[in-house]
Design a protein around this motif. Structure first.
Motif, PDB file in Angstrom:
ATOM      1  N   PHE A 182       0.828  -1.209   0.000  1.00 35.03           N
ATOM      2  CA  PHE A 182       0.000   0.000   0.000  1.00 35.03           C
ATOM      3  C   PHE A 182       0.863   1.260   0.000  1.00 35.03           C
ATOM      4  CE2 PHE A 182      -2.769  -3.291   1.614  1.00 35.03           C
ATOM      5  CZ  PHE A 182      -3.980  -3.017   0.996  1.00 35.03           C
ATOM      6  N   TRP A 183       0.361   2.294  -0.663  1.00 35.93           N
ATOM      7  CA  TRP A 183       1.058   3.576  -0.740  1.00 35.93           C
ATOM      8  C   TRP A 183       0.011   4.682  -0.847  1.00 35.93           C
ATOM      9  CZ3 TRP A 183       5.909   5.181   0.033  1.00 35.93           C
ATOM     10  CH2 TRP A 183       6.343   6.393  -0.485  1.00 35.93           C
ATOM     11  N   GLN A 184       0.070   5.628   0.083  1.00 36.36           N
ATOM     12  CA  GLN A 184      -0.848   6.764   0.088  1.00 36.36           C
ATOM     13  C   GLN A 184      -2.309   6.318   0.008  1.00 36.36           C
ATOM     14  OE1 GLN A 184       0.196   9.326   1.178  1.00 36.36           O
ATOM     15  NE2 GLN A 184       1.986  10.198   0.200  1.00 36.36           N
ATOM     16  N   GLY A 185      -2.635   5.291   0.804  1.00 34.34           N
ATOM     17  CA  GLY A 185      -4.021   4.878   0.956  1.00 34.34           C
ATOM     18  C   GLY A 185      -4.555   3.931  -0.096  1.00 34.34           C
ATOM     19  N   ARG A 186      -3.733   3.504  -1.050  1.00 32.44           N
ATOM     20  CA  ARG A 186      -4.240   2.619  -2.099  1.00 32.44           C
ATOM     21  C   ARG A 186      -3.289   1.446  -2.334  1.00 32.44           C
ATOM     22  NH1 ARG A 186      -1.670   3.336  -7.030  1.00 32.44           N
ATOM     23  NH2 ARG A 186      -3.398   2.240  -8.060  1.00 32.44           N
ATOM     24  N   ASP A 187      -3.871   0.379  -2.886  1.00 30.33           N
ATOM     25  CA  ASP A 187      -3.084  -0.810  -3.219  1.00 30.33           C
ATOM     26  C   ASP A 187      -2.331  -0.555  -4.523  1.00 30.33           C
ATOM     27  OD1 ASP A 187      -2.136  -3.371  -3.957  1.00 30.33           O
ATOM     28  OD2 ASP A 187      -3.812  -4.341  -2.923  1.00 30.33           O
ATOM     29  N   GLY A 358       4.508 -10.416   4.344  1.00 29.53           N
ATOM     30  CA  GLY A 358       3.782  -9.303   4.944  1.00 29.53           C
ATOM     31  C   GLY A 358       2.786  -8.664   4.000  1.00 29.53           C
ATOM     32  N   ALA A 359       3.103  -8.619   2.712  1.00 28.98           N
ATOM     33  CA  ALA A 359       2.176  -8.037   1.745  1.00 28.98           C
ATOM     34  C   ALA A 359       0.884  -8.842   1.679  1.00 28.98           C
ATOM     35  CB  ALA A 359       2.837  -7.970   0.372  1.00 28.98           C
ATOM     36  N   GLN A 360       0.994 -10.156   1.694  1.00 28.19           N
ATOM     37  CA  GLN A 360      -0.196 -11.004   1.680  1.00 28.19           C
ATOM     38  C   GLN A 360      -1.018 -10.790   2.949  1.00 28.19           C
ATOM     39  OE1 GLN A 360       2.634 -14.329   0.187  1.00 28.19           O
ATOM     40  NE2 GLN A 360       0.598 -15.209   0.111  1.00 28.19           N
ATOM     41  N   TYR A 366      -6.953  -6.027   4.796  1.00 33.05           N
ATOM     42  CA  TYR A 366      -7.732  -5.015   4.071  1.00 33.05           C
ATOM     43  C   TYR A 366      -8.979  -5.625   3.436  1.00 33.05           C
ATOM     44  CZ  TYR A 366      -9.111  -1.383   0.858  1.00 33.05           C
ATOM     45  OH  TYR A 366      -9.840  -0.437   0.181  1.00 33.05           O
ATOM     46  N   THR A 367      -8.862  -6.823   2.889  1.00 33.78           N
ATOM     47  CA  THR A 367     -10.026  -7.479   2.287  1.00 33.78           C
ATOM     48  C   THR A 367     -11.119  -7.702   3.315  1.00 33.78           C
ATOM     49  OG1 THR A 367      -8.652  -8.568   0.619  1.00 33.78           O
ATOM     50  CG2 THR A 367     -10.801  -9.554   1.074  1.00 33.78           C
ATOM     51  N   ARG A 368     -10.717  -8.024   4.529  1.00 35.73           N
ATOM     52  CA  ARG A 368     -11.691  -8.253   5.589  1.00 35.73           C
ATOM     53  C   ARG A 368     -12.278  -6.952   6.122  1.00 35.73           C
ATOM     54  NH1 ARG A 368      -9.844  -8.350  10.584  1.00 35.73           N
ATOM     55  NH2 ARG A 368      -7.863  -9.296   9.961  1.00 35.73           N
ATOM     56  N   ALA A 369     -11.430  -5.919   6.309  1.00 30.20           N
ATOM     57  CA  ALA A 369     -11.886  -4.691   6.978  1.00 30.20           C
ATOM     58  C   ALA A 369     -12.280  -3.578   6.017  1.00 30.20           C
ATOM     59  CB  ALA A 369     -10.781  -4.183   7.907  1.00 30.20           C
ATOM     60  N   ARG A 370     -11.752  -3.631   4.777  1.00 27.55           N
ATOM     61  CA  ARG A 370     -11.982  -2.572   3.788  1.00 27.55           C
ATOM     62  C   ARG A 370     -11.555  -1.209   4.292  1.00 27.55           C
ATOM     63  NH1 ARG A 370     -11.598  -5.238  -0.350  1.00 27.55           N
ATOM     64  NH2 ARG A 370     -12.178  -3.317  -1.472  1.00 27.55           N
ATOM     65  N   ASP A 371     -10.508  -1.167   5.084  1.00 26.58           N
ATOM     66  CA  ASP A 371     -10.020   0.085   5.664  1.00 26.58           C
ATOM     67  C   ASP A 371      -8.523  -0.086   5.930  1.00 26.58           C
ATOM     68  OD1 ASP A 371      -9.414   2.372   7.128  1.00 26.58           O
ATOM     69  OD2 ASP A 371     -11.201   2.254   8.395  1.00 26.58           O
ATOM     70  N   VAL A 372      -7.702   0.775   5.314  1.00 27.23           N
ATOM     71  CA  VAL A 372      -6.259   0.642   5.512  1.00 27.23           C
ATOM     72  C   VAL A 372      -5.850   0.893   6.958  1.00 27.23           C
ATOM     73  CG1 VAL A 372      -5.630   1.148   3.118  1.00 27.23           C
ATOM     74  CG2 VAL A 372      -5.886   3.036   4.755  1.00 27.23           C
ATOM     75  N   ARG A 373      -6.674   1.618   7.693  1.00 29.85           N
ATOM     76  CA  ARG A 373      -6.333   1.869   9.101  1.00 29.85           C
ATOM     77  C   ARG A 373      -6.325   0.577   9.904  1.00 29.85           C
ATOM     78  NH1 ARG A 373     -10.703   6.487  10.279  1.00 29.85           N
ATOM     79  NH2 ARG A 373     -11.905   4.895   9.146  1.00 29.85           N
ATOM     80  N   GLU A 378      -3.815  -3.606  13.437  1.00 31.96           N
ATOM     81  CA  GLU A 378      -3.433  -4.993  13.715  1.00 31.96           C
ATOM     82  C   GLU A 378      -1.916  -5.173  13.684  1.00 31.96           C
ATOM     83  OE1 GLU A 378      -5.682  -8.115  11.956  1.00 31.96           O
ATOM     84  OE2 GLU A 378      -7.502  -6.885  11.779  1.00 31.96           O
ATOM     85  N   ALA A 379      -1.231  -4.373  12.872  1.00 35.55           N
ATOM     86  CA  ALA A 379       0.232  -4.469  12.805  1.00 35.55           C
ATOM     87  C   ALA A 379       0.895  -3.981  14.085  1.00 35.55           C
ATOM     88  CB  ALA A 379       0.766  -3.681  11.613  1.00 35.55           C
ATOM     89  N   ILE A 380       0.261  -3.061  14.792  1.00 35.87           N
ATOM     90  CA  ILE A 380       0.821  -2.597  16.072  1.00 35.87           C
ATOM     91  C   ILE A 380       0.986  -3.787  17.015  1.00 35.87           C
ATOM     92  CG2 ILE A 380       0.333  -1.237  18.149  1.00 35.87           C
ATOM     93  CD1 ILE A 380      -1.044   0.820  16.297  1.00 35.87           C
ATOM     94  N   ALA A 381      -0.040  -4.604  17.129  1.00 40.19           N
ATOM     95  CA  ALA A 381       0.032  -5.763  18.031  1.00 40.19           C
ATOM     96  C   ALA A 381       1.017  -6.795  17.512  1.00 40.19           C
ATOM     97  CB  ALA A 381      -1.352  -6.375  18.194  1.00 40.19           C
ATOM     98  N   GLN A 382       1.069  -7.003  16.203  1.00 42.66           N
ATOM     99  CA  GLN A 382       2.011  -7.966  15.635  1.00 42.66           C
ATOM    100  C   GLN A 382       3.461  -7.525  15.883  1.00 42.66           C
ATOM    101  OE1 GLN A 382       1.429 -10.897  14.315  1.00 42.66           O
ATOM    102  NE2 GLN A 382      -0.791 -10.828  14.085  1.00 42.66           N
ATOM    103  N   THR A 383       3.716  -6.229  15.742  1.00 43.44           N
ATOM    104  CA  THR A 383       5.089  -5.741  15.883  1.00 43.44           C
ATOM    105  C   THR A 383       5.584  -5.837  17.312  1.00 43.44           C
ATOM    106  OG1 THR A 383       4.727  -4.200  14.034  1.00 43.44           O
ATOM    107  CG2 THR A 383       6.588  -3.718  15.516  1.00 43.44           C
ATOM    108  N   SER A 384       4.713  -5.480  18.265  1.00 41.87           N
ATOM    109  CA  SER A 384       5.142  -5.477  19.665  1.00 41.87           C
ATOM    110  C   SER A 384       5.147  -6.862  20.266  1.00 41.87           C
ATOM    111  CB  SER A 384       4.208  -4.569  20.483  1.00 41.87           C
ATOM    112  OG  SER A 384       2.890  -5.083  20.496  1.00 41.87           O
TER     113      SER A 384
END
Length: 390
Positions: A182-187, A358-360, A366-373, A378-384
């Motif tokens: 993703f870049w600037q909000g789009r795939d 990570g891209a997958q 995103y497919t599940r949530a339809r929101d890049v946020r 979810e990545a915050i929890a994965q990273t920590s």
């Protein structure tokens, strides 16, 4: 990151010594609610200095470093001989970064580009300001996070011999680590858009054969004499000799979302160095593959990651990604066996291929949530390390 000096160990197959590995990871600093990158690297570093508990197992005097953009932070490990120690240091660095970021109201994510729209801000050092002026939009848009693996070598000549011999095997590392769709909000349609953005630097990418340490220095000096680079720190080859440490530094990988994937990449890089150094000592010449073909292989890995054909490192023909990864594993198996890392690498590689890179993972969220946020959340929890891997 401290690494020991050239040892002149003259390693042999019969008397194998483990080379130390060090890993530097660049992380994004984000707002934990909106997911937008936050320009707070200076505040995070000050918080870490003011709170003695925020350390990397006491192994680094300075736990974090700034990068070109204020929205990113670099953490690094001590030199490690065992993969278990390296894994502990990687996780410890991520947890310390997360703690320091929380101290200033932010969070860290191991994503190689921001899924959320961002307008980055340059870190206010003299060097970075000069880069911003000299490279304009290329510098302005360089909010990208990589993973740099350092492996000890015994001499500059051995290091250059390694660089010459690992060239065809680097693109599969990018496919495995790709973590920036993703870049600037789009795939973007790419698995590693970071590689496309990073490739704008004039010195980035694969290299020609150097043949010797003298040849390497001659090439670097010619690049500096051209006036197109500000300093030697801007020698951004996919793999280079470190300026500060007696290491080969492999820089092609995206920062990995999962710490286990970082360990895997580091183990593969060490085995590459061992394999190449042994070939050099045995008098086996490097593969003289053309640099333009290497660029195509890197582009292919960036575009489709593990989900389509890659350029095979030996045949130069298209081959399924898993076949290319298997060829890489086969190429490195003797070195992985000698280091005792083969079982660990097989386990980590099997897990990555089952889960995807990570891209997958990002596209699945995103497919599940339809929101890049949601990707950032979810990545915050994965990273920590507070969330279990899927």
């Amino acid at each position: 990151m401290y690494l020991p000096g050239y040892g002149g160990h003259n390693r042999t197959v019969a008397q194998h010594e483990l080379r130390t590995i060090g890993v530097e990871e660049e992380l994004l600093l984000v707002d934990p609610v909106s997911g937008a990158p936050q320009a707070v690297s200076g505040a995070v570093i000050r918080y870490a200095k003011d709170h003695a508990g925020v350390t990397l197992s006491g192994k680094r005097a300075e736990p974090f470093e700034t990068e070109l953009q204020r929205e990113q932070l670099e953490t690094g490990t001590a030199p490690c001989a065992s993969l278990a120690d390296l894994a502990d240091d990687i996780r410890g660095g991520r947890q310390a970064a997360a703690e320091a970021a929380r101290g200033v109201g932010a969070a860290v994510v191991a994503l190689a580009t921001s899924p959320v729209t961002v307008h980055p801000s340059i870190t206010p050092s003299l060097r970075y300001r000069r880069m911003a002026y000299a490279y304009a939009q290329t510098a302005d848009e360089q909010l990208t996070c990589g993973c740099h693996v350092h492996v000890n070598v015994d001499s500059p000549d051995e290091g250059v011999a390694v660089l010459d011999r690992i060239r065809p095997w680097l693109p599969p590392l990018l496919a495995l680590s790709a973590n920036s769709p993703f870049w600037q909000g789009r795939d973007t349609g790419y698995h590693s858009w970071r590689q496309q953005v990073w490739g704008r630097w004039p010195s980035s990418g694969p290299t020609e054969l150097f043949e010797s340490a003298k040849g390497y220095r001659t090439a670097v000096e010619a690049m500096l004499d051209s006036g197109a680079l500000l300093d030697e720190g801007m020698i951004y080859f996919d793999a280079r000799l470190s300026r500060h440490y007696p290491t080969v530094e492999v820089r092609i990988s995206d920062v990995c979302l999962h710490a286990d994937d970082t360990v895997l990449i580091a183990a593969l890089v060490r085995a590459m160095v061992d394999t190449a150094a042994q070939a050099w000592r045995a008098g086996i010449p490097p593969d003289r593959v053309r640099t333009d073909l290497l660029k195509l292989a890197v582009w292919r890995a960036s575009r489709s990651g593990l989900l389509d054909d890659l350029v095979h490192p030996v045949t130069r023909r298209p081959a399924p990604a898993q076949a290319v990864v298997q060829a890489l594993l086969d190429h490195l198996t003797p070195a992985l066996t000698a280091s005792g890392d083969l079982d660990t690498v097989r386990r980590l590689l099997r897990r990555l291929l089952e889960r995807g890179n990570g891209a997958q993972w990002q596209r699945h969220v995103y497919t599940r949530a339809r929101d890049v946020r949601a990707i950032v959340s979810e990545a915050i929890a994965q990273t920590s390390g507070t969330a279990e891997e899927p």
